[in-house]
Each structure stands twice: as structure tokens, then as C-alpha cells.
Design an enzyme around this catalytic site. Structure first.
Site, PDB file in Angstrom:
ATOM      1  N   GLN A 215      -3.161  -0.076   7.798  1.00  0.00           N
ATOM      2  CA  GLN A 215      -4.510  -0.510   6.865  1.00  0.00           C
ATOM      3  C   GLN A 215      -4.350  -1.387   6.073  1.00  0.00           C
ATOM      4  OE1 GLN A 215      -5.579   4.118   4.401  1.00  0.00           O
ATOM      5  NE2 GLN A 215      -4.774   2.417   3.478  1.00  0.00           N
TER       6      GLN A 215
ATOM      7  N   HIS B 172       0.270  12.548   1.232  1.00  0.00           N
ATOM      8  CA  HIS B 172       0.177  12.683   1.548  1.00  0.00           C
ATOM      9  C   HIS B 172       0.525  13.077   2.602  1.00  0.00           C
ATOM     10  CE1 HIS B 172      -2.786   9.043   3.006  1.00  0.00           C
ATOM     11  NE2 HIS B 172      -2.680   9.164   1.985  1.00  0.00           N
TER      12      HIS B 172
ATOM     13  N   HIS C 120      -5.323  -4.891   3.585  1.00  0.00           N
ATOM     14  CA  HIS C 120      -6.217  -4.910   2.737  1.00  0.00           C
ATOM     15  C   HIS C 120      -6.082  -5.566   1.657  1.00  0.00           C
ATOM     16  CE1 HIS C 120      -5.215  -0.577   1.668  1.00  0.00           C
ATOM     17  NE2 HIS C 120      -4.234  -1.005   1.478  1.00  0.00           N
TER      18      HIS C 120
ATOM     19  N   ASN D 247      -4.719   9.224   7.237  1.00  0.00           N
ATOM     20  CA  ASN D 247      -5.146   9.539   6.080  1.00  0.00           C
ATOM     21  C   ASN D 247      -5.591  10.803   6.359  1.00  0.00           C
ATOM     22  OD1 ASN D 247      -6.165   6.554   6.262  1.00  0.00           O
ATOM     23  ND2 ASN D 247      -5.684   7.076   4.150  1.00  0.00           N
TER      24      ASN D 247
END
Length: 623
Positions: free
Chosen positions: A448, A548, A450, A593
Site C-alpha cells: 500500500q 489482520h 498511499h 487485506n
């Protein structure tokens, strides 16, 4: 709840009793809390389905089953604190979308640590008159049975209606074959087709898309630069996001509320549906029948009034998360209470809490390079000096020599003219980057790239956040029997349930090597975008910080051969009417994810329930 005056639920709805949380809550139409000492004489409190937990997985069960005519009750240990839309994402406010770093404090305030080793620091400067302990304190989540060398120190839970979906990143990638559990044996094509069917439906529930940031300058800067640098080697795209862009400056982030509107039913929008949400209610145990073949009732605790009740249903669904599903089961006689004893395995679900997985996480932040920032205005013709009357910024729309599309150049021109005091050519409200290169066999980790809010990674005020890119790479962990989540037979948590304890280490071999390769990959890739932000150099983050956690109640085809707890319909082995939902079902090593995958498994589970359990009759007499 029926609208018929002949239905005992109709009479109960007309009674004045409300749970203590419902009495004090500002949300409208909160439900009655049924109990044997509070019910209308002659009524029998029973639902078709009870769901424990109100996150996206619980809401998937609710959406599927309420819409199919079942009478459903949902219980959550948390309260309603997300505004007018129950269980909505808290980032759906202008304030946080204008300053994402402020949202870090919201996340930190929501997370509660699962297991904290006892702090052995001795305060020896107290006044001699002050009381001093002879042993270490055990409050605030401290767990004297937790080995600090084998802890998931970053692991935390969120106890609010909507769960972690009230503050998550909304990243919803699909698992590829290497990460997915099998749903169809010995037929890879059929398994692919089944997963595609389930993923497609789950994406529609979450409103997943891959183009919400297509007109972000920063997003395209990062995306195009990485695509150029890795041409022919890696594919880059927008992160699949559960979100809907409402305007150029506002995104509505999806949550449990997006999956299922948690307002009670029947109501004006759903006059023929039956659903009740009960906030601030702890579900303490499920009661097994004498044959250990089905569940007879659910014991709940109103956390505000202190009252306890017994709820009956045809179907029981636990979606309280990987930790709390397991905790509730252990407190109900499944698995083993206390430190695991390999020489005396439990009779019911011996694999419960074993083979757990959590992703490794590497993180850094970079400041975009001068080359990238200068390229933003490469199509501009600039005359004069900012602040002077002769200053002008222009470009030629549609010119074949332009490096950027007209929408980009128009934004840059307007910003440079309207905000001549700003040294950056990037508009103040330009959306953040949301870039990924997905998990693949040659690079088995999820990325990710971002700018988002987490419980860590806030940027100091002296750095303009438009320059910052966050890098988070997530590595898979092989399931190993010795990695466990177990529950104390001596100590309880803040909710008087058995204290969770981790016995976990990242395995040597493939898992460790891939984590090191992942770190190298992040360092090399991030350097192509800019230099490291001081204080946010590449680092491995605390185990568990990814949030997670998986494999606590694993899914498989055969309980013994696959060392699992539920079948591919998420039904607990040996029990007709007990189902588990969430990431705890996922038995594989995964880097991406997991929420979309867990939701897909919940959809499949609902299909089984609808095939094997009949909804109670519904009458439509006027209320």
C-alpha cells in the site's frame, strides 16, 4: 420483529423496557432487550438467527438473512458512536478529509490492546507514606501470563458498533490462488469460478472500486513513476477500495453500515423485515445441548444495567473477530481453557486457537523528489514572479506535447494563480495517492503506497503532507501449530472474560526470508519516489500492528486432517446450528487485506443457512 398484534414480539415492542444502552442512546428506534424477567407474560423470546458482532462480516450475515425473511437479532459489546448512520466510517467528515493526520488520534482512541505483558518498572521514588505493591500491577490489560518475547504486542480490538470498519483503510483486494483457501477440491477452475462469484458479490456490498483516485495529481505522480521504473517487471494500479467518490474533494468510505443499514426493522424503509440491534451487550457463552450436536441458547450481559439474559434461536453466528470469537468459544467449553497442554488435547475443537497467523509489516515515509514535484507543472508557461501583477500561469489545452491531461493542468494552473503564496504546485485539496502492486508469486507480499491515517505515521506540522508518501508492505506468515492464542483459567480481561494470551513468533525459513526480501523491495521502490522522512526510516513494525490476525478458528474440509474448526460453509464441525465468521476462518498464509475474503466466506455460509433453515412466519397486519 413482526408487525402483527398477535405476535408476542409486537406486544413486547409496545412495552416500555429498553436496555440501559438503548435508554441513554440518542439514535432512534433502539430495540427492547428481551429477558425472562422483563418479557410480556406468555411470550417466548426466540429469534431465527442471532449474530454476535456488528462489523462488516456480521452485517453480511444480516443483509443476506434479514433480506431472506429471517427474524434476526444482533448483539455487540460496543456502543453506537458513529453519528447518524449507525456503524458508519468516522472518516466520512470534511474535517478529517481535509487533514488526515487528525484521524490518527481517532484510531488510537478506538483500539484496545489484547495482551500486555506486566510492566516490571518499579517506581521507587514514592513517598514512604504511599501504599506500595509487593507484586506487579495487572490492570489496564496487563497480563502476567504473557511472555513478552512471544507476544503480538501490536494486536488490538475495537469495541464499537461497526467494529474496525469505523476507522479502517477500506482496502479490499482479492486473494490470488496462492493466498486463498480451497472451496472446491481437486478442480482449480471450479474453485476459481466459485471465488469469483463470491468476490463479485462481496465487492458489490462494499462498493469496491479501482478508479476513485483517477483524477488525483499525487496518485498519478506515484503510479506513473513506478510503472515507468518497473515497466515489464511489475504491474501497478490503484488499491481496490471500498469507497464512493461523492465529489472531487470528498470520498464516502464504506463500513459495516454500507453493507447493511443497522436501523431496526420493521421501519418505513423496510416494513416487511425483522431486525434488532442490541448495543453494549456482552455475549458471554453459547450453551451446548447434552449431545454436543447443537447450540440451545446464548447468554448475554447488559453492560450498563448489569442484567443477564438467555437468548434462544435456531441459528447462532459468531462474528466478533478472530480474538473474541475464540474467547467466547473457549468460555463455552470448546478448545481448552488455560495454558495449552499438548499431552491432553481438548475433545471439542482441538485446533481452536492454534496455527494462528499475523502479517509482518514494514513501513517508511518518503518526501517526494524535486524531479516529481517539478514535473507537476511541466506543461505550464510561467511568466513573472508570484505576487506581482505581471505573474501569469497558462497552458495550451489539448496540445500533443502536453505530458499531462487537461484536468490535471487546469487544476495546477488555477492553484498556482489563486495561491501564489504556496511554493507547491499541487492543489491543497488534491486527493492522496492510493497505489499498489498486488501480491504475486515472485513478490509474495501486499503493498500500500498511499497517504492514510493509521495508529502510527502522523506527519509533523513542519512538513507539508502533500509531499509525503506512506509505504506499507504486508508479508504472509506460514501457519504453524506452535503459534497459538489461548485464554487464561486464572485471569480475566476488562469484560470479565478469560484473558487472551499469545504464544507467537514469525517462523524461520520461508516466512522470515520473505519478510527480509519485502523490506529490501520497499527500500528500493520508495527511493524511486523520494528521500526518507526523518523519523520514518524503513522499519519492521510491532507484531500484530497490521490487525489482520487469522487462523484462530480455521476452515477446512476435514476437522482432523486439516486441523480446523469449521467447514467451508463456516459451520462448526459437529454442530448443526453454530457458525463462525471473520478472518479467524482463513487458514492460509496471506499477505493482502483479508476482509473481502472473510466477507465472501460469510456469503457462502448464508447460502447454506438459507438452504437448511426455514424463516419463521411473517404476518403483515398494520402495526
Amino acid at each position: 420483529m413482526s408487525t402483527s398484534s398477535s405476535d408476542p414480539f409486537f406486544n413486547f415492542a409496545k412495552s416500555s423496557f429498553r436496555s440501559a444502552a438503548a435508554q441513554k442512546a440518542s439514535a432512534s428506534s433502539l430495540p427492547p432487550l428481551p429477558g425472562p424477567d422483563k418479557k410480556v407474560p406468555g411470550m417466548d423470546i426466540k429469534y431465527d438467527v442471532v449474530i454476535v458482532g456488528s462489523g462488516p462480516i456480521g452485517c453480511t450475515y444480516a443483509r443476506e438473512l434479514v433480506g431472506a425473511g429471517y427474524k434476526v437479532a444482533m448483539f455487540d459489546i460496543g456502543e453506537i458512536d458513529s453519528g447518524l448512520k449507525i456503524g458508519a466510517h468516522k472518516k466520512n467528515t470534511v474535517e478529517y478529509q481535509k487533514n488526515i493526520d487528525k484521524f490518527v488520534n481517532v484510531i488510537q482512541g478506538q483500539l484496545m490492546s489484547v495482551s500486555v505483558p506486566v510492566n516490571t518498572l518499579v517506581v521507587d521514588t514514592l513517598s514512604p507514606t504511599s501504599w506500595q505493591a509487593s507484586t506487579f500491577f495487572v490492570r489496564n490489560g496487563s497480563n502476567p501470563e504473557q511472555d513478552p518475547l512471544r507476544n503480538l504486542s501490536g494486536q488490538a480490538v475495537t469495541r464499537v458498533v461497526g467494529g474496525m470498519s469505523t476507522h479502517w483503510t477500506c482496502a479490499t483486494p482479492r486473494f490470488d490462488r496462492e493466498q486463498r483457501p480451497l472451496l472446491v477440491k481437486d478442480d482449480a477452475d471450479a474453485d476459481d469460478a466459485e471465488w469469483d462469484r463470491l468476490y463479485t458479490k462481496a465487492e458489490s456490498y462494499f462498493q469496491t472500486g479501482t478508479d476513485q483516485f483517477k483524477e488525483s495529481i499525487r496518485h498519478n505522480l506515484v503510479l506513473n513513476k513506478l510503472a515507468e521504473e518497473y515497466k515489464g517487471q511489475r504491474d501497478f494500479q490503484q488499491i481496490p477500495l471500498a469507497a464512493t467518490r461523492r465529489s472531487p474533494t470528498f470520498v464516502e468510505w464504506s463500513s459495516a453500515n454500507t453493507v447493511f443499514d443497522l436501523q431496526n426493522r420493521p421501519n418505513t424503509d423496510a416494513p416487511e423485515e425483522r431486525f434488532n440491534l442490541f448495543p453494549a451487550v456482552a455475549c458471554e457463552r453459547v450453551v451446548r445441548n447434552a449431545l454436543n450436536s447443537e447450540i440451545e441458547s446464548l447468554h448475554i450481559h447488559d453492560l450498563i444495567s448489569g442484567d443477564r439474559f438467555e437468548i434462544k434461536a435456531d441459528v447462532y453466528v459468531l462474528t466478533a473477530g478472530a480474538v473474541h470469537n475464540t474467547q467466547l468459544l473457549v468460555n463455552s467449553g470448546f478448545g481448552q481453557l488455560g495454558r495449552p497442554n499438548p499431552t491432553n488435547p481438548p475433545e471439542l475443537l482441538p485446533s481452536l486457537g492454534s496455527y494462528i497467523t499475523e502479517q509482518s509489516l514494514v513501513f517508511c515515509q518518503t518526501v517526494m523528489s524535486t524531479e516529481l514535484i517539478d514535473s507537476v507543472k511541466s506543461d505550464m508557461t510561467i511568466r513573472g514572479t508570484p505576487g506581482e501583477l505581471t505573474y501569469s500561469v497558462t497552458y495550451t489545452p489539448g496540445a500533443s506535447t502536453n505530458k499531462h491531461p487537461d484536468w490535471w493542468n487546469e487544476k495546477v494552473k488555477n492553484h498556482m494563480m489563486q495561491h501564489q503564496e504556496d511554493p507547491l504546485p499541487i492543489p491543497f485539496e488534491d486527493p492522496e495517492p492510493q497505489v499498489t502492486t498486488l501480491f504475486q508469486p515472485s513478490h509474495p507480499w501486499h503493498t500500500q503506497i498511499h497517504r492514510d491515517a493509521f495508529s502510527y505515521g502522523a506527519v509533523q506540522q513542519s512538513i507539508d503532507s502533500r509531499l509525503i508518501v506512506d509505504w506499507r508492505f504486508f508479508g504472509r506468515t506460514e501457519p504453524k501449530e506452535e503459534n497459538k492464542l489461548w485464554f487464561s483459567d486464572k485471569i480475566t480481561d476488562a469484560y470479565n472474560m478469560p484473558q487472551p494470551t499469545f504464544d507467537f513468533r514469525f517462523p524461520a525459513g520461508r516466512t522470515s526470508k520473505e519478510a527480509e526480501d519485502m523490506m529490501t523491495d520497499m527500500c528500493v521502490m520508495s527511493a524511486k519516489i523520494g528521500g526518507f522522512l526523518p523519523g520514518s526510516l524503513p522499519q519492521f513494525m510491532e507484531p500484530g500492528l497490521v490487525l489482520h490476525l487469522g487462523g484462530t478458528h480455521r476452515m477446512g474440509f476435514d476437522e482432523k486432517e486439516d486441523n480446523c474448526c469449521v467447514n467451508t460453509d463456516s459451520r462448526v464441525f459437529g454442530f448443526k446450528n453454530l457458525f463462525l465468521g471473520g478472518c479467524g476462518n482463513i487458514p492460509t498464509a496471506y499477505g493482502a487485506n483479508p476482509t473481502l475474503t472473510a466477507m465472501s466466506l460469510a456469503i457462502k455460509s448464508c447460502e447454506y443457512i438459507k438452504q437448511n433453515f426455514t424463516p419463521s412466519p411473517f404476518t403483515s397486519e398494520a402495526q
